[in-house]
Motif scaffolding. Structure first.
Motif, PDB file in Angstrom:
ATOM      1  N   MET A   1      -5.802 109.766  21.560  1.00 43.64           N
ATOM      2  CA  MET A   1      -7.114 109.293  21.811  1.00 43.64           C
ATOM      3  C   MET A   1      -7.086 108.003  22.732  1.00 43.64           C
ATOM      4  SD  MET A   1      -9.426 111.196  20.631  1.00 43.64           S
ATOM      5  CE  MET A   1     -10.891 110.275  20.688  1.00 43.64           C
TER       6      MET A   1
ATOM      7  N   LEU B   1      -5.841 109.893  26.393  1.00 43.29           N
ATOM      8  CA  LEU B   1      -7.110 110.223  26.831  1.00 43.29           C
ATOM      9  C   LEU B   1      -7.689 108.821  27.269  1.00 43.29           C
ATOM     10  CD1 LEU B   1      -8.379 112.995  24.323  1.00 43.29           C
ATOM     11  CD2 LEU B   1      -7.459 112.958  26.709  1.00 43.29           C
TER      12      LEU B   1
ATOM     13  N   PRO C   1     -16.455 108.678  22.463  1.00 44.35           N
ATOM     14  CA  PRO C   1     -15.449 109.532  22.308  1.00 44.35           C
ATOM     15  C   PRO C   1     -15.486 109.807  20.678  1.00 44.35           C
ATOM     16  CG  PRO C   1     -14.748 107.528  22.770  1.00 44.35           C
ATOM     17  CD  PRO C   1     -16.109 107.407  23.103  1.00 44.35           C
TER      18      PRO C   1
ATOM     19  N   VAL D   1     -13.120 115.611  21.454  1.00 43.65           N
ATOM     20  CA  VAL D   1     -11.778 115.808  21.507  1.00 43.65           C
ATOM     21  C   VAL D   1     -11.524 116.554  20.194  1.00 43.65           C
ATOM     22  CG1 VAL D   1      -9.428 114.889  21.446  1.00 43.65           C
ATOM     23  CG2 VAL D   1     -11.440 113.648  22.866  1.00 43.65           C
TER      24      VAL D   1
ATOM     25  N   TYR E   1     -12.923 104.791  19.281  1.00 41.47           N
ATOM     26  CA  TYR E   1     -13.316 106.008  19.152  1.00 41.47           C
ATOM     27  C   TYR E   1     -13.851 106.146  17.719  1.00 41.47           C
ATOM     28  CZ  TYR E   1      -8.821 106.519  17.134  1.00 41.47           C
ATOM     29  OH  TYR E   1      -7.539 106.457  16.399  1.00 41.47           O
TER      30      TYR E   1
ATOM     31  N   HIS F   1     -10.942 119.506  24.904  1.00 44.76           N
ATOM     32  CA  HIS F   1     -11.788 118.369  25.446  1.00 44.76           C
ATOM     33  C   HIS F   1     -12.995 118.669  26.063  1.00 44.76           C
ATOM     34  CE1 HIS F   1     -11.013 114.089  27.376  1.00 44.76           C
ATOM     35  NE2 HIS F   1     -12.139 114.400  26.592  1.00 44.76           N
TER      36      HIS F   1
ATOM     37  N   ARG G   1     -16.303 117.550  27.624  1.00 44.97           N
ATOM     38  CA  ARG G   1     -16.825 116.274  28.086  1.00 44.97           C
ATOM     39  C   ARG G   1     -18.304 116.173  27.849  1.00 44.97           C
ATOM     40  NH1 ARG G   1     -12.813 112.686  29.928  1.00 44.97           N
ATOM     41  NH2 ARG G   1     -11.216 114.139  30.926  1.00 44.97           N
TER      42      ARG G   1
ATOM     43  N   LEU H   1     -13.541 112.194  18.132  1.00 50.15           N
ATOM     44  CA  LEU H   1     -12.247 113.090  17.346  1.00 50.15           C
ATOM     45  C   LEU H   1     -12.653 114.025  16.168  1.00 50.15           C
ATOM     46  CD1 LEU H   1      -9.391 113.414  17.431  1.00 50.15           C
ATOM     47  CD2 LEU H   1      -9.088 111.705  15.965  1.00 50.15           C
TER      48      LEU H   1
ATOM     49  N   PHE I   1     -21.572 113.290  23.194  1.00 52.96           N
ATOM     50  CA  PHE I   1     -20.528 112.557  22.717  1.00 52.96           C
ATOM     51  C   PHE I   1     -19.298 113.399  23.569  1.00 52.96           C
ATOM     52  CE2 PHE I   1     -23.017 112.000  19.209  1.00 52.96           C
ATOM     53  CZ  PHE I   1     -22.543 110.836  18.542  1.00 52.96           C
ATOM     54  N   ASP I   2     -18.199 112.544  23.868  1.00 46.97           N
ATOM     55  CA  ASP I   2     -16.947 113.212  24.451  1.00 46.97           C
ATOM     56  C   ASP I   2     -16.035 113.563  23.352  1.00 46.97           C
ATOM     57  OD1 ASP I   2     -15.451 113.691  26.666  1.00 46.97           O
ATOM     58  OD2 ASP I   2     -14.824 111.873  26.962  1.00 46.97           O
TER      59      ASP I   2
ATOM     60  N   HIS J   1      -9.139 106.107  25.405  1.00 45.19           N
ATOM     61  CA  HIS J   1     -10.084 105.749  24.672  1.00 45.19           C
ATOM     62  C   HIS J   1      -9.746 104.488  23.659  1.00 45.19           C
ATOM     63  CE1 HIS J   1     -12.604 108.903  26.183  1.00 45.19           C
ATOM     64  NE2 HIS J   1     -11.908 109.760  25.623  1.00 45.19           N
TER      65      HIS J   1
END
Length: 389
Positions: free
Chosen positions: A149, A153, A95, A122, A158, A85, A87, A97, A119-120, A155
């Motif tokens: 997600m 987390l 977010p 994952v 996403y 993950h 950040r 994936l 982008f966050d 979100h």
């Protein structure tokens, strides 16, 4: 559902000592009647790769590099999922994936990190790969990802990107959770439904594509047929022999990678992937999705006919008649150029389709800047989505 707990890769010294002994005791094949790569992995290359694994590959340094990136374990619907993950920067990073394929691990996406600061990210390990627990059936993967997600987390909306098996999971996310998935970006498109009777015949470009795909399956698809039909047999050998495991994976990297296979840095990337499968003993469980989803059988319905458990839209089983993916989508073609007409039959809202100028099956490693630019430009143009820099 428990909160994620921090995770670090830490391989016991006894595992490394056992590996060194096994590598030293490798029993080599007699001289091949077909030298080079014509009959599988080239023995000269494999010897060089194993020599580097024994004497030149700095696993402690690579392990420290992996551990510099924040990673966690989370229990999701009773399944333990490992994920990175990272950040994003800025007030509201979007977010995203990222899901890998086979023979890959989540670590292959790390070169994208510096190219996607808004982008966050994952980046989970697929179930049964590396440090993620296997699931009873691969059909559960999209739901596990969605709950990771959203519920774990936080979100509610996403984006998702994937290649190979990761693209299939991403396509299924769009089909199963369209209200949560803002957009998808894949490097392997979903298999469309066959045209309805009277709706026209495939174009010449599509017929050429299908013929090339059949030829490629015949020439290089033996691995998939075995992993789909007799996974435990080959997994027993690969789980016991590091030389065998390296040969099995290196064979596909040779066929699919756009990088310089001989370069020490590329060898180290390959050995990192091999090492993760070895230390976790997950090469066998990584084959489960081939069995569950009848992978490697595109255009061969006998592999999935009569199996309602195989979901539509994966590489083997086409979308159902009248079914299309309606989520905004982008396809980046690093390998076989799938004709646009075929893509439009699978995606009702295809926003972007690029034939990439270079790169192969592992674009996050071989061409991270190129892949990241395509991902970034797609999501920047989605309405109602924060536009990350």
């Amino acid at each position: 559902m428990a909160d994620p707990v921090a995770f670090h890769v830490d391989v016991p010294s006894g595992v490394l000592a056992d590996l060194a002994e096994r590598l030293a005791a490798t029993r080599w094949l007699p001289r091949s009647a077909r030298p080079g790569w014509a009959a599988g992995v080239a023995q000269t290359y494999l010897r060089a790769l194993l020599e580097r694994w024994r004497d030149g590959f700095d696993w402690p340094a690579r392990q420290a590099w992996l551990n510099r990136h924040p990673q966690y374990l989370a229990e999701v619907d009773g399944q333990v999922v490992h994920f990175l993950h990272v950040r994003g920067r800025g007030p509201a990073p979007f977010p995203l994936l990222l899901t890998h394929g086979w023979p890959s691990t989540c670590w292959e996406f790390l070169p994208l990190v510096d190219h996607l600061p808004g982008f966050d990210l994952v980046i989970p390990s697929l179930p049964g790969f590396g440090f993620s627990q296997p699931v009873p059936d691969a059909a559960q993967i999209p739901a596990v990802w969605h709950r990771l997600m959203t519920y774990v987390l936080g979100h509610p909306r996403y984006g998702a990107h994937g290649g190979d098996i990761g693209a299939m999971v991403t396509n299924r996310l769009a089909l199963e959770f369209p209200d949560a998935v803002a957009g998808i970006h894949v490097t392997m498109p979903a298999e469309p439904a066959e045209p309805a009777a009277g709706a026209g015949t495939p174009t010449g470009a599509e017929r050429t594509f299908l013929a090339r795909r059949r030829a490629a399956q015949e020439a290089g698809g033996g691995y998939a047929h075995i992993q789909r039909t007799r996974p435990d047999t080959i997994a027993t050998a690969l789980n016991d022999s590091p030389a065998g495991l390296a040969a099995w994976i290196a064979d596909k990297w040779h066929d699919w990678s756009d990088g310089d296979l001989e370069a020490p840095a590329h060898m180290d990337d390959l050995l990192t992937t091999i090492m993760i499968y070895w230390i976790t003993g997950t090469i066998g469980t990584s084959f489960a999705v081939y069995r569950d989803w009848a992978l490697g059988s595109a255009g061969r319905p006998e592999a999935w006919a009569g199996r309602p458990d195989v979901p539509s839209g994966v590489d083997s089983k086409p979308l159902s008649a009248g079914e299309r993916i309606t989520t905004p989508a982008a396809v980046a073609l690093f390998e076989e150029p799938v004709p646009a007409a075929r893509l439009r039959r699978a995606y009702a809202d295809l926003r972007r389709c690029n034939r990439m100028p270079r790169g192969g099956h592992f674009p996050a490693l071989d061409e991270p800047a190129l892949l990241a630019a395509d991902i970034r430009e797609f999501f920047q143009r989605l309405p109602g989505v924060h536009h990350p820099a």
